[in-house]
Write an enzyme that holds these catalytic residues in place. Structure first.
Site, mmCIF file in Angstrom:
data_model
loop_
_atom_site.group_PDB
_atom_site.id
_atom_site.type_symbol
_atom_site.label_atom_id
_atom_site.label_comp_id
_atom_site.label_asym_id
_atom_site.label_seq_id
_atom_site.Cartn_x
_atom_site.Cartn_y
_atom_site.Cartn_z
ATOM 1 N N ALA A 79 0.654 -1.125 0.077
ATOM 2 C CA ALA A 79 -0.086 0.018 0.211
ATOM 3 C C ALA A 79 0.728 1.298 -0.050
ATOM 4 O O ALA A 79 0.459 2.254 -0.539
ATOM 5 C CB ALA A 79 -1.007 -0.016 1.301
ATOM 6 N N GLN A 189 -6.824 -1.313 5.107
ATOM 7 C CA GLN A 189 -7.526 -2.141 6.548
ATOM 8 C C GLN A 189 -8.799 -2.557 6.083
ATOM 9 O O GLN A 189 -9.340 -3.465 6.892
ATOM 10 C CB GLN A 189 -7.588 -1.044 7.420
ATOM 11 C CG GLN A 189 -6.263 -0.586 8.067
ATOM 12 C CD GLN A 189 -5.431 -1.728 8.767
ATOM 13 O OE1 GLN A 189 -5.897 -2.806 9.293
ATOM 14 N NE2 GLN A 189 -4.241 -1.375 9.209
ATOM 15 N N SER A 209 -3.184 -3.564 0.202
ATOM 16 C CA SER A 209 -1.828 -4.187 1.017
ATOM 17 C C SER A 209 -2.188 -5.869 1.055
ATOM 18 O O SER A 209 -3.352 -6.132 1.860
ATOM 19 C CB SER A 209 -1.662 -3.552 2.253
ATOM 20 O OG SER A 209 -0.437 -4.280 3.090
ATOM 21 N N THR A 247 10.310 -6.952 -12.722
ATOM 22 C CA THR A 247 9.728 -8.167 -13.032
ATOM 23 C C THR A 247 8.613 -8.535 -11.883
ATOM 24 O O THR A 247 8.731 -7.933 -10.703
ATOM 25 C CB THR A 247 10.757 -9.211 -12.644
ATOM 26 O OG1 THR A 247 11.885 -8.944 -13.947
ATOM 27 C CG2 THR A 247 10.408 -10.880 -12.863
ATOM 28 N N CYS A 334 4.281 1.403 12.697
ATOM 29 C CA CYS A 334 5.597 2.281 11.923
ATOM 30 C C CYS A 334 5.989 3.326 12.985
ATOM 31 O O CYS A 334 7.235 3.722 12.931
ATOM 32 C CB CYS A 334 5.140 2.839 10.699
ATOM 33 S SG CYS A 334 4.000 2.097 9.745
HETATM 34 N N1 PLP Z 1 -2.197 2.165 5.057
HETATM 35 C C1 PLP Z 1 -2.818 1.625 5.976
HETATM 36 C C2 PLP Z 1 -4.058 2.369 6.472
HETATM 37 C C3 PLP Z 1 -1.974 0.652 6.667
HETATM 38 O O1 PLP Z 1 -2.407 0.158 7.711
HETATM 39 C C4 PLP Z 1 -0.710 0.293 6.385
HETATM 40 C C5 PLP Z 1 0.071 -0.697 6.943
HETATM 41 O O2 PLP Z 1 0.647 -0.521 7.942
HETATM 42 C C6 PLP Z 1 -0.267 1.072 5.067
HETATM 43 C C7 PLP Z 1 -0.917 1.716 4.654
HETATM 44 C C8 PLP Z 1 1.094 0.473 4.440
HETATM 45 O O3 PLP Z 1 0.981 -0.753 3.914
HETATM 46 P P1 PLP Z 1 2.086 -1.799 3.477
HETATM 47 O O4 PLP Z 1 2.727 -2.284 4.758
HETATM 48 O O5 PLP Z 1 1.470 -2.453 2.504
HETATM 49 O O6 PLP Z 1 3.195 -0.512 2.896
#
Ligand code: PLP
Length: 387
Positions: A79, A189, A209, A247, A334
């Site tokens: 994502a 989500q 994601s 790829t 994060c």
């Molecule tokens: N957006 C939301 C709402 C998320 O919960 C997350 C995941 O932590 C992301 C974006 C980022 O996704 P990805 O880990 O696939 O880059």
């Protein structure tokens, strides 16, 4: 997740951060990596043909789950990349001489916020913050006014990854369409948990994601409405009609496809059972822990979300004590580890006590009733011992 795998492990209650991979998904990926390992772009032999067929099948599963056409899907690494591609790609391709304005919810994921801030720092865009109330609900009147004032891009997350609020994406998409505003919806989500109708809802760009729906990490997709063009982020090889060179991650794509196929079949029943366990946990915790507050919009939240605050007890004290028994978190994956309260809780205007005592619990399809009861016991005993 097998019961063997769970033995002597902390109870996993962090499904917003990532979900365990469904064994059926892992099996498909294993077969793809070993028996059918071809490059989907190798047009000269059977190995390539097999890989391409697997990708073509996966795109149908993804498109089917979200009500899109298979032609609208671009494979990405997740994502975060999808969101970067949508925001940078849209602004680069669609701005005239005036400074583009991007409207975002203050509770967006950092993938949206940081991307917009990077553009703002380069003086390539201006960020407009939309309004939310103390439960994190969007103020639709304000959103409509902002759309009417003329913006280049609207970003609204389908469900927040901390407090779990689900936003009225169909309604917001209609507003965006009325004012001809491109609309990016981060649905990380929500895909595989709540039904989505990409075709009907007026979404321009939808980010997916793999690892939030029992699929693998490092794979995702961006769905792009017909008629919209993006400037690519990644060049080389011209894969995916030049929109995202590189790829194809065939095992990852096959895993995401299989995860989507299974979610389509099992989502409604699974989410109902998950909500029952979450409600049970919420009730038991409220009973056991005086002063406990449930944050966010309890009328419209993800089935597996339980975001609580225990005012007066810092979340770090609880997490340190339960670390070997429970996998829960103080916020988004994060941001955790960082001592400042999350931007989401600050946007809600919670008291500092409520923010310091905030805990995110995420329940998923592998969570058992026994684990729910065990987790409540561990949490309440821990809090009692701190108090
Ligand atoms: N957006 C939301 C709402 C998320 O919960 C997350 C995941 O932590 C992301 C974006 C980022 O996704 P990805 O880990 O696939 O880059």
């Amino acid at each position: 997740m097998s019961t063997d795998h769970k033995k002597n492990q902390p109870i996993y209650l962090d499904y917003h951060s990532t979900t365990p991979v469904d064994f059926r998904v892992a099996k498909q990926m294993f077969d793809q990596m070993t028996a059918a390992f071809g490059n989907a772009s190798s047009v000269d032999h059977k190995y390539g043909d097999e890989a391409k067929t697997a990708v073509d099948q996966s795109v149908l599963y993804v498109a089917d789950l979200i009500g899109a056409s298979s032609k609208q899907i671009i494979w990405t690494s997740g994502a975060t990349e999808s969101i970067n591609l949508a925001i940078f790609g849209h602004i680069a391709r669609n701005s005239d001489r005036t400074l583009p304005r991007i409207a975002i919810l203050p509770v967006e994921h950092k993938a949206v916020i940081d991307t917009c801030e990077a553009l703002a720092k380069q003086k390539l865009a201006e960020i407009i913050q939309l309004q939310v109330d103390s439960k994190g609900r969007v103020e639709l009147e304000n959103l409509e006014k902002v759309c009417a004032s003329g913006i280049s891009l609207l970003c609204v997350v389908a469900a927040n990854n901390e407090i779990g609020n689900i936003y009225p994406i169909g309604e917001i998409g209609k507003i965006a369409q009325r004012y001809e505003v491109a609309f990016l919806c981060d649905a990380s989500q929500v895909v595989g948990k709540v039904p989505i109708d990409f075709a009907e809802w007026g979404i321009t760009y939808l980010a997916i994601s793999g690892h939030k729906l029992y699929g693998p990490k490092g794979v995702g997709a961006l769905v792009v409405r017909k008629g919209y063009r993006l400037k690519p982020l990644i060049y080389g090889g011209g894969h995916q009609k030049g929109m995202r060179s590189g790829t194809l991650n065939v095992p990852g794509i096959v895993g995401l496809g299989e995860a989507c196929r299974l979610r389509k079949l099992e989502m409604v029943e699974d989410e109902r059972a998950i909500a029952t366990k979450r409600d049970q946990m919420q009730e038991l915790l409220i009973e056991a822990i005086p002063g406990l507050v449930v944050n966010g919009d309890t009328q419209s939240r993800l089935a597996g979300n339980l975001h609580i605050s225990i005012p007066g007890i810092p979340n770090s004290a609880i997490i340190a004590r339960v670390h070997s028994k429970l996998a829960i978190s103080s916020g988004a994956a994060c941001s955790s580890g960082v001592e400042v309260p999350s931007h989401v809780l600050r946007a809600l205007g919670l008291s500092s006590e409520q923010m310091e005592g905030a805990l995110r619990i995420g329940i998923g399809k592998f969570t058992t009733e026994e684990e729910v009861c065990q987790a409540v016991k561990i949490l309440s005993e821990t809090i009692f011992s701190i108090r």
